[in-house]
Design a protein around this motif. Sequence first.
Motif, PDB file in Angstrom:
ATOM      1  N   SER A  42     128.426 -12.889 -22.890  1.00  0.00           N
ATOM      2  CA  SER A  42     127.894 -12.999 -24.255  1.00  0.00           C
ATOM      3  C   SER A  42     126.377 -12.936 -24.273  1.00  0.00           C
ATOM      4  O   SER A  42     125.716 -13.256 -23.290  1.00  0.00           O
ATOM      5  CB  SER A  42     128.318 -14.336 -24.882  1.00  0.00           C
ATOM      6  N   ASN A  43     125.848 -12.507 -25.410  1.00  0.00           N
ATOM      7  CA  ASN A  43     124.415 -12.679 -25.688  1.00  0.00           C
ATOM      8  C   ASN A  43     124.332 -13.236 -27.103  1.00  0.00           C
ATOM      9  O   ASN A  43     124.620 -12.542 -28.070  1.00  0.00           O
ATOM     10  CB  ASN A  43     123.662 -11.350 -25.568  1.00  0.00           C
ATOM     11  N   SER A  76     121.764 -14.251 -28.729  1.00  0.00           N
ATOM     12  CA  SER A  76     120.539 -14.023 -29.507  1.00  0.00           C
ATOM     13  C   SER A  76     119.934 -12.663 -29.173  1.00  0.00           C
ATOM     14  O   SER A  76     119.130 -12.535 -28.263  1.00  0.00           O
ATOM     15  CB  SER A  76     119.537 -15.146 -29.213  1.00  0.00           C
ATOM     16  N   ILE A  77     120.363 -11.657 -29.908  1.00  0.00           N
ATOM     17  CA  ILE A  77     119.833 -10.307 -29.711  1.00  0.00           C
ATOM     18  C   ILE A  77     118.847 -10.027 -30.840  1.00  0.00           C
ATOM     19  O   ILE A  77     119.236  -9.950 -32.011  1.00  0.00           O
ATOM     20  CB  ILE A  77     120.968  -9.255 -29.730  1.00  0.00           C
ATOM     21  N   GLY A  78     117.605  -9.906 -30.463  1.00  0.00           N
ATOM     22  CA  GLY A  78     116.576  -9.622 -31.474  1.00  0.00           C
ATOM     23  C   GLY A  78     116.326  -8.121 -31.567  1.00  0.00           C
ATOM     24  O   GLY A  78     116.286  -7.428 -30.557  1.00  0.00           O
ATOM     25  N   ARG A 106     126.352  -3.473 -20.308  1.00  0.00           N
ATOM     26  CA  ARG A 106     125.721  -3.493 -21.634  1.00  0.00           C
ATOM     27  C   ARG A 106     125.601  -2.068 -22.163  1.00  0.00           C
ATOM     28  O   ARG A 106     125.635  -1.119 -21.404  1.00  0.00           O
ATOM     29  CB  ARG A 106     124.342  -4.145 -21.542  1.00  0.00           C
TER      30      ARG A 106
HETATM   31  C1  LIG Z   1     120.022 -10.883 -24.912  1.00  0.00           C
HETATM   32  O1  LIG Z   1     119.346  -9.815 -25.529  1.00  0.00           O
HETATM   33  C2  LIG Z   1     117.932  -9.874 -25.491  1.00  0.00           C
HETATM   34  C3  LIG Z   1     117.387  -8.699 -26.230  1.00  0.00           C
HETATM   35  O2  LIG Z   1     117.489  -8.914 -27.585  1.00  0.00           O
HETATM   36  C4  LIG Z   1     117.469  -9.893 -24.059  1.00  0.00           C
HETATM   37  O3  LIG Z   1     116.056 -10.016 -23.989  1.00  0.00           O
HETATM   38  C5  LIG Z   1     118.097 -11.046 -23.313  1.00  0.00           C
HETATM   39  O4  LIG Z   1     117.751 -10.996 -21.959  1.00  0.00           O
HETATM   40  C6  LIG Z   1     119.617 -10.977 -23.448  1.00  0.00           C
HETATM   41  N1  LIG Z   1     120.220 -12.153 -22.880  1.00  0.00           N
HETATM   42  C7  LIG Z   1     121.196 -12.073 -21.974  1.00  0.00           C
HETATM   43  C8  LIG Z   1     121.717 -13.369 -21.494  1.00  0.00           C
HETATM   44  O5  LIG Z   1     121.643 -11.034 -21.580  1.00  0.00           O
END
Ligand SMILES: *[C@@H]1O[C@H](CO)[C@@H](O)[C@H](O)[C@H]1NC(C)=O
Length: 274
Positions: free
Chosen positions: A48-49, A51-53, A77
């Motif tokens: 999961s992610n 928080s994707i900005g 990804r």
């Molecule tokens: C989630 O996505 C952000 C980009 O929006 C990235 O910088 C971050 O590393 C990602 N986190 C993970 C756990 O993959």
Amino acid sequence: MDQLMQKLSFEMCPNSSLHLFAIFAFATCGGYSGQLRVSVDCMEKASSNLSIGIDFAYPFRLHQVSFEAPVCEGIRRERVFLIGDYSSSAEFFVTIAVFAFLYSLMATIVYIFFQNKYRENNRGPLIDFIVTVVFSFLWLVSSSAWAKALSDVKVATDPDEVQLLISACKVQTNKCDSLHGPRWSGLNTSVVFGFLNFVLWAGNIWFVFKETGWHKGASRLAGGASEKQSGTFTQQSYNQGSFDQSGSYNTQGNLGQLSEYSQVGGPTSYSNQM
Ligand SMILES: *[C@@H]1O[C@H](CO)[C@@H](O)[C@H](O)[C@H]1NC(C)=O
């Protein structure tokens, strides 16, 4: 002295306040950057992610804006692109605003410091009038185009819409969420300023028109409407007739003179026949 300055800056100068509003229009639009944020919560939590900005900015070439989203299969990804290119409307709007700013600034300087040149042959007021009409039209067109583009940008960057682009979100077992959308207040302001500029420039047409002196000419003509039609022409020909010729030739001189105005091309042959 104060009074003179006041007269110069407010009453006499038709363009004085316009550049201020043009600045607001291009600064609020051209300086914009926004961010939205979504979360992808996979069934297997490790991928999961949450928080994707996603950042984007003027000139809103959204098809070039991309972000990485988990596919929810291991650590794989995918790169996801937003949809749409709104740069033409945005850049058109900012370009018009910048040129309107530059023009109104220049016109103010010319108006205040080069009054004599401005009034020479009435050329300054004439150019000013035409340019003001053109800019009013361009403000209306570019503001409308930008308002339309902005409403499309709002849809394209809505976090709920962006979720639909992420393949993991199409799988029922994964949970996607919208954390926050972009702030729109700056861009809404730019649209308001665009239309405000249209109203100001269109209103300014009247003041610039007064500078041309045409309305004075028009009212003078309207005042002497009874003599207006051929008045000036016959008067001229009377004068010429009585100076050049005498007695019975007077009427002929009149006719020849009149035909010169009504028939372009054959005035000489006509008067020769007479
Ligand atoms: C989630 O996505 C952000 C980009 O929006 C990235 O910088 C971050 O590393 C990602 N986190 C993970 C756990 O993959």
